[in-house]
Enzyme design. Sequence first.
Site, PDB file in Angstrom:
ATOM      1  N   GLU A 189      -6.425  -5.232   1.586  1.00 47.49           N
ATOM      2  CA  GLU A 189      -6.395  -5.351   3.037  1.00 47.49           C
ATOM      3  C   GLU A 189      -7.816  -5.179   3.574  1.00 47.49           C
ATOM      4  O   GLU A 189      -8.710  -4.732   2.885  1.00 47.49           O
ATOM      5  CB  GLU A 189      -5.502  -4.255   3.634  1.00 47.49           C
ATOM      6  CG  GLU A 189      -4.096  -4.261   3.098  1.00 47.49           C
ATOM      7  CD  GLU A 189      -3.172  -3.394   3.929  1.00 47.49           C
ATOM      8  OE1 GLU A 189      -3.175  -2.174   3.741  1.00 47.49           O
ATOM      9  OE2 GLU A 189      -2.465  -3.961   4.792  1.00 47.49           O
ATOM     10  N   GLU A 227       0.873  -1.179   0.000  1.00 49.88           N
ATOM     11  CA  GLU A 227       0.000   0.000   0.000  1.00 49.88           C
ATOM     12  C   GLU A 227       0.900   1.216   0.000  1.00 49.88           C
ATOM     13  O   GLU A 227       1.650   1.434   0.958  1.00 49.88           O
ATOM     14  CB  GLU A 227      -0.906   0.003   1.246  1.00 49.88           C
ATOM     15  CG  GLU A 227      -2.071  -0.959   1.152  1.00 49.88           C
ATOM     16  CD  GLU A 227      -2.961  -0.711  -0.059  1.00 49.88           C
ATOM     17  OE1 GLU A 227      -3.025   0.436  -0.549  1.00 49.88           O
ATOM     18  OE2 GLU A 227      -3.578  -1.678  -0.532  1.00 49.88           O
TER      19      GLU A 227
END
Length: 482
Positions: free
Chosen positions: A463, A249
């Site tokens: 996620e 990320e």
Amino acid sequence: MTLFKNLIGGEWTASHTGATFETRNPADTDEVVGVFQKSDADDARQAIEAARAAQPAWAAIPAPKRGEILHRAAAILESRADQVAREMTREEGKTLPEARGEVGRAINILRYVGGEGARLGGEYAPSERDRVFIQTRRRPLGVVGLITPWNFPIAIPTWKTAPALICGNAVVLKPSDLAPLCAVRLVEALHEAGVTKGAINLVTGPGSKVGNELVTNSAVKAISFTGSEGTGSAIAVDAARRRARVQLEMGGKNPTIVLADADIADAVNVVVNAAFFSTGQRCTATSRVIVEAPIVERFTAALVARAKTLKVGNGLETGIEIGPSIDAKQLATVLDYVGVGTAEGARLLTGGERLSSGPHARGYFSSPAVMSDVAPEMRIAQEEIFGPVLAVLPARNLDHAIEVANGIRFGLSAAICTTSLTSAYEFINRIEAGLVMVNLPSAGVEYHVPFGGSKASSMGMREQGSVAIDFYSEWQTAYVKY
Ligand code: UN1
């Protein structure tokens, strides 16, 4: 001032280097918040070994029971929530209400993911053959390495650690050097709750040593990383070389589109929250507001008026809305980009100044900046700044606004303010972003739904939400003839 240790194999352990580093309050740099182990690759290797040794025993605990342990950790963290929130504000700088919200989020994640223990089911499938059953189930990967940033110092460690553990993996967590204390608090709670010794390990220290060992050690089967694009890209290459799973990320340059039919007061609130709260230090923050031509002037005037009222200061004080940048380097980046924007021909309408007197004397404070006359190709409209700097870009209409919004390398989050259902869905359909918000700030996500972006923002599986467990498990398919 406390000295914090690594957790390796269930024991609080000093680094073999004997070296430590300290964190300081970015709102008051005279204050040392904690002293941590300056570990190196050997400490990381020891933690990986401990994790490898402990993982089978942890995985042998039935998943619903592992879930109960996560629920216990949630209760422990909840009993310390106020203390942990204060520590977060002192170490990271975000305001106390924001820190409280984040600790609450971590508690919710532990509860939610704990429940997944009882839902880790697979499938039954009919066979082509007579008297054959086919069943699938999830298996853990083994040891996973988690590398987390400073800006959500408990939420992100929790949303990586909890799904890793519920699947039966053993974890080595390396938090950011700039704010490791909350990760220590999370790991304390998990350890006390009864996670098998060695199944949760914490090693603090530089990414170049501890992080690098996690990424390159062949015993680590998966790496989940949140942080800069440069580091993330390097991790992807190193991990690919040994075929480890990665989840990255990284950056964002998130747009909020404001259409002429929007309620201007609402839109100003949405944009101010998204751009300036948490000092703009969220990868989901809005850093470009793209405004439909007929209301550019009215909206910008209202935005500037509100930005001028924002109270910048020490997040422990009541009424403060914006804290400091995390460190001197980040503050320098913020001020530098204001200069870059001005040199490119943008106009600084408010803010963008270092605040360094009175209550701001000992912190990394700057006033929230709004820049107008920004063209889509300017650096301030293309590059992630990670601070309270907002670029205003005009657009002719919705089509043009979407074109400008999509005209970047990143694709994490995007928002629109409109009262038209058609425009909202047109936007949802055509925007290149993993997270899409309508009449809501681009930042501020919930824990039970997928999180992640497109394009250069993310790589690997999502996620959070129930899909988080996909990354931390692999399927086993069993064929049974009776
Ligand atoms: C949020 O917007 O609530 O590092 C979360 C970040 C993101 C998390 C954002 N990974 O800023």
